[in-house]
Motif scaffolding. Sequence first.
Motif, mmCIF file in Angstrom:
data_model
loop_
_atom_site.group_PDB
_atom_site.id
_atom_site.type_symbol
_atom_site.label_atom_id
_atom_site.label_comp_id
_atom_site.label_asym_id
_atom_site.label_seq_id
_atom_site.Cartn_x
_atom_site.Cartn_y
_atom_site.Cartn_z
ATOM 1 N N LEU A 1 0.829 -1.206 0.000
ATOM 2 C CA LEU A 1 0.000 0.000 0.000
ATOM 3 C C LEU A 1 0.863 1.255 0.000
ATOM 4 O O LEU A 1 0.541 2.235 -0.681
ATOM 5 C CB LEU A 1 -0.937 -0.004 1.207
ATOM 6 N N ILE A 2 1.950 1.222 0.741
ATOM 7 C CA ILE A 2 2.858 2.373 0.765
ATOM 8 C C ILE A 2 3.487 2.584 -0.609
ATOM 9 O O ILE A 2 3.559 3.717 -1.107
ATOM 10 C CB ILE A 2 3.923 2.201 1.859
ATOM 11 N N LEU A 3 3.934 1.501 -1.229
ATOM 12 C CA LEU A 3 4.530 1.624 -2.564
ATOM 13 C C LEU A 3 3.515 2.102 -3.593
ATOM 14 O O LEU A 3 3.840 2.909 -4.471
ATOM 15 C CB LEU A 3 5.152 0.299 -2.997
ATOM 16 N N PHE A 4 2.273 1.621 -3.497
ATOM 17 C CA PHE A 4 1.227 2.102 -4.397
ATOM 18 C C PHE A 4 1.045 3.600 -4.231
ATOM 19 O O PHE A 4 0.949 4.332 -5.224
ATOM 20 C CB PHE A 4 -0.099 1.380 -4.120
ATOM 21 N N PHE A 5 1.000 4.067 -2.987
ATOM 22 C CA PHE A 5 0.825 5.498 -2.740
ATOM 23 C C PHE A 5 1.987 6.298 -3.332
ATOM 24 O O PHE A 5 1.776 7.304 -4.009
ATOM 25 C CB PHE A 5 0.712 5.764 -1.239
ATOM 26 N N ILE A 6 3.210 5.851 -3.108
ATOM 27 C CA ILE A 6 4.380 6.599 -3.586
ATOM 28 C C ILE A 6 4.394 6.681 -5.101
ATOM 29 O O ILE A 6 4.508 7.768 -5.681
ATOM 30 C CB ILE A 6 5.678 5.975 -3.036
ATOM 31 N N PHE A 7 4.277 5.537 -5.757
ATOM 32 C CA PHE A 7 4.370 5.542 -7.224
ATOM 33 C C PHE A 7 3.193 6.245 -7.875
ATOM 34 O O PHE A 7 3.370 6.975 -8.857
ATOM 35 C CB PHE A 7 4.516 4.117 -7.767
ATOM 36 N N SER A 8 1.997 6.074 -7.337
ATOM 37 C CA SER A 8 0.853 6.760 -7.938
ATOM 38 C C SER A 8 0.919 8.261 -7.688
ATOM 39 O O SER A 8 0.539 9.053 -8.557
ATOM 40 C CB SER A 8 -0.454 6.179 -7.418
ATOM 41 N N THR B 1 -10.294 16.647 -17.690
ATOM 42 C CA THR B 1 -8.941 16.880 -17.192
ATOM 43 C C THR B 1 -8.907 17.567 -15.835
ATOM 44 O O THR B 1 -8.234 17.085 -14.921
ATOM 45 C CB THR B 1 -8.146 17.725 -18.206
ATOM 46 N N LEU B 2 -9.577 18.693 -15.682
ATOM 47 C CA LEU B 2 -9.492 19.437 -14.425
ATOM 48 C C LEU B 2 -10.086 18.669 -13.239
ATOM 49 O O LEU B 2 -9.424 18.554 -12.206
ATOM 50 C CB LEU B 2 -10.145 20.813 -14.577
ATOM 51 N N PRO B 3 -11.293 18.102 -13.345
ATOM 52 C CA PRO B 3 -11.786 17.298 -12.216
ATOM 53 C C PRO B 3 -10.930 16.051 -11.969
ATOM 54 O O PRO B 3 -10.763 15.628 -10.820
ATOM 55 C CB PRO B 3 -13.206 16.899 -12.630
ATOM 56 N N ARG B 4 -10.384 15.462 -13.027
ATOM 57 C CA ARG B 4 -9.532 14.282 -12.858
ATOM 58 C C ARG B 4 -8.310 14.614 -12.023
ATOM 59 O O ARG B 4 -7.976 13.889 -11.080
ATOM 60 C CB ARG B 4 -9.090 13.748 -14.214
ATOM 61 N N VAL B 5 -7.657 15.721 -12.358
ATOM 62 C CA VAL B 5 -6.456 16.116 -11.617
ATOM 63 C C VAL B 5 -6.810 16.417 -10.167
ATOM 64 O O VAL B 5 -6.095 15.995 -9.243
ATOM 65 C CB VAL B 5 -5.783 17.339 -12.293
ATOM 66 N N PHE B 6 -7.919 17.114 -9.957
ATOM 67 C CA PHE B 6 -8.333 17.437 -8.594
ATOM 68 C C PHE B 6 -8.611 16.159 -7.799
ATOM 69 O O PHE B 6 -8.128 15.991 -6.675
ATOM 70 C CB PHE B 6 -9.572 18.341 -8.619
ATOM 71 N N LEU B 7 -9.382 15.224 -8.376
ATOM 72 C CA LEU B 7 -9.712 13.984 -7.670
ATOM 73 C C LEU B 7 -8.481 13.111 -7.428
ATOM 74 O O LEU B 7 -8.381 12.454 -6.391
ATOM 75 C CB LEU B 7 -10.772 13.200 -8.450
ATOM 76 N N LEU B 8 -7.548 13.094 -8.374
ATOM 77 C CA LEU B 8 -6.316 12.324 -8.168
ATOM 78 C C LEU B 8 -5.573 12.820 -6.937
ATOM 79 O O LEU B 8 -5.109 12.023 -6.107
ATOM 80 C CB LEU B 8 -5.415 12.413 -9.402
ATOM 81 N N HIS B 9 -5.474 14.131 -6.797
ATOM 82 C CA HIS B 9 -4.726 14.670 -5.655
ATOM 83 C C HIS B 9 -5.546 14.643 -4.360
ATOM 84 O O HIS B 9 -4.960 14.564 -3.273
ATOM 85 C CB HIS B 9 -4.207 16.066 -5.986
ATOM 86 N N VAL B 10 -6.880 14.697 -4.461
ATOM 87 C CA VAL B 10 -7.701 14.482 -3.271
ATOM 88 C C VAL B 10 -7.455 13.061 -2.758
ATOM 89 O O VAL B 10 -7.263 12.849 -1.548
ATOM 90 C CB VAL B 10 -9.204 14.708 -3.574
ATOM 91 N N ALA B 11 -7.436 12.104 -3.665
ATOM 92 C CA ALA B 11 -7.171 10.711 -3.266
ATOM 93 C C ALA B 11 -5.763 10.585 -2.685
ATOM 94 O O ALA B 11 -5.559 9.883 -1.687
ATOM 95 C CB ALA B 11 -7.345 9.786 -4.461
ATOM 96 N N ASN B 12 -4.789 11.264 -3.286
ATOM 97 C CA ASN B 12 -3.418 11.219 -2.745
ATOM 98 C C ASN B 12 -3.368 11.808 -1.336
ATOM 99 O O ASN B 12 -2.695 11.276 -0.452
ATOM 100 C CB ASN B 12 -2.451 11.973 -3.650
ATOM 101 N N GLY B 13 -4.076 12.916 -1.119
ATOM 102 C CA GLY B 13 -4.110 13.517 0.215
ATOM 103 C C GLY B 13 -4.772 12.596 1.225
ATOM 104 O O GLY B 13 -4.309 12.456 2.363
ATOM 105 N N GLY B 14 -5.861 11.941 0.811
ATOM 106 C CA GLY B 14 -6.527 10.999 1.699
ATOM 107 C C GLY B 14 -5.650 9.798 2.018
ATOM 108 O O GLY B 14 -5.566 9.367 3.173
ATOM 109 N N LEU B 15 -4.981 9.267 0.997
ATOM 110 C CA LEU B 15 -4.082 8.126 1.217
ATOM 111 C C LEU B 15 -2.936 8.516 2.141
ATOM 112 O O LEU B 15 -2.554 7.750 3.032
ATOM 113 C CB LEU B 15 -3.545 7.611 -0.118
ATOM 114 N N MET B 16 -2.399 9.714 1.927
ATOM 115 C CA MET B 16 -1.302 10.188 2.766
ATOM 116 C C MET B 16 -1.760 10.319 4.225
ATOM 117 O O MET B 16 -1.065 9.875 5.147
ATOM 118 C CB MET B 16 -0.808 11.543 2.245
ATOM 119 N N GLN B 17 -2.942 10.865 4.429
ATOM 120 C CA GLN B 17 -3.456 11.049 5.789
ATOM 121 C C GLN B 17 -3.744 9.703 6.452
ATOM 122 O O GLN B 17 -3.441 9.516 7.632
ATOM 123 C CB GLN B 17 -4.724 11.911 5.757
#
Length: 177
Positions: free
Chosen positions: A57-64, A134-150
């Motif tokens: 899970l950590i590696l998935f978070f880092i690479f994604s 594109t714009l909602p995709r980028v926003f949702l990708l980073h929302v998911a990254n922030g959630g995964l990080m938290q």
Amino acid sequence: MADHNEPNDVKMQIGIMGEKLKEAMPVSVQEFPWKKAEHILVDRLFNLIQEAVKWSLILFFIFSSVSDVVYTFSINRELIIPVALFVGCLVADFLKEISQELFHRSEEKDLKWHFLGMYCIFVFVKFMSTWFATLPRVFLLHVANGGLMQILWLWRNFVEDAKNKQETSSASSLRAS
């Protein structure tokens, strides 16, 4: 009739072979605590599987995350990253609070499953974001990254707190002895 009796003969022969094998074993092998060894092996395998899942899970978070940042920079939308990460962290905290309210039993194992469930929700958001523009995709990708990080941060703090509680309880039991 002979075919019908054949399976019983096979079972009887297997039973006889098992008894002969047991008699041929040394006494030390017969007296070995096999059940205790089985429990130790199962516990170690379970811990190994937990570590493998954690690191995958950590590696998935880092690479994604790296992939998403590169994609965001390539389309020149880098100002979305901090806002979306912040929103993702807030959503993860909100989900954590909701899960603690809904499931009052926040024992160690239950809490691990809550974190894993929240992690899966954010992975699902990552995969669902591919169907947006594109714009909602980028926003949702980073929302998911922030959630995964938290969630990874909360999981890390939870594991450290559990270790500290275990160390203090073992230290207090040693003092009481």
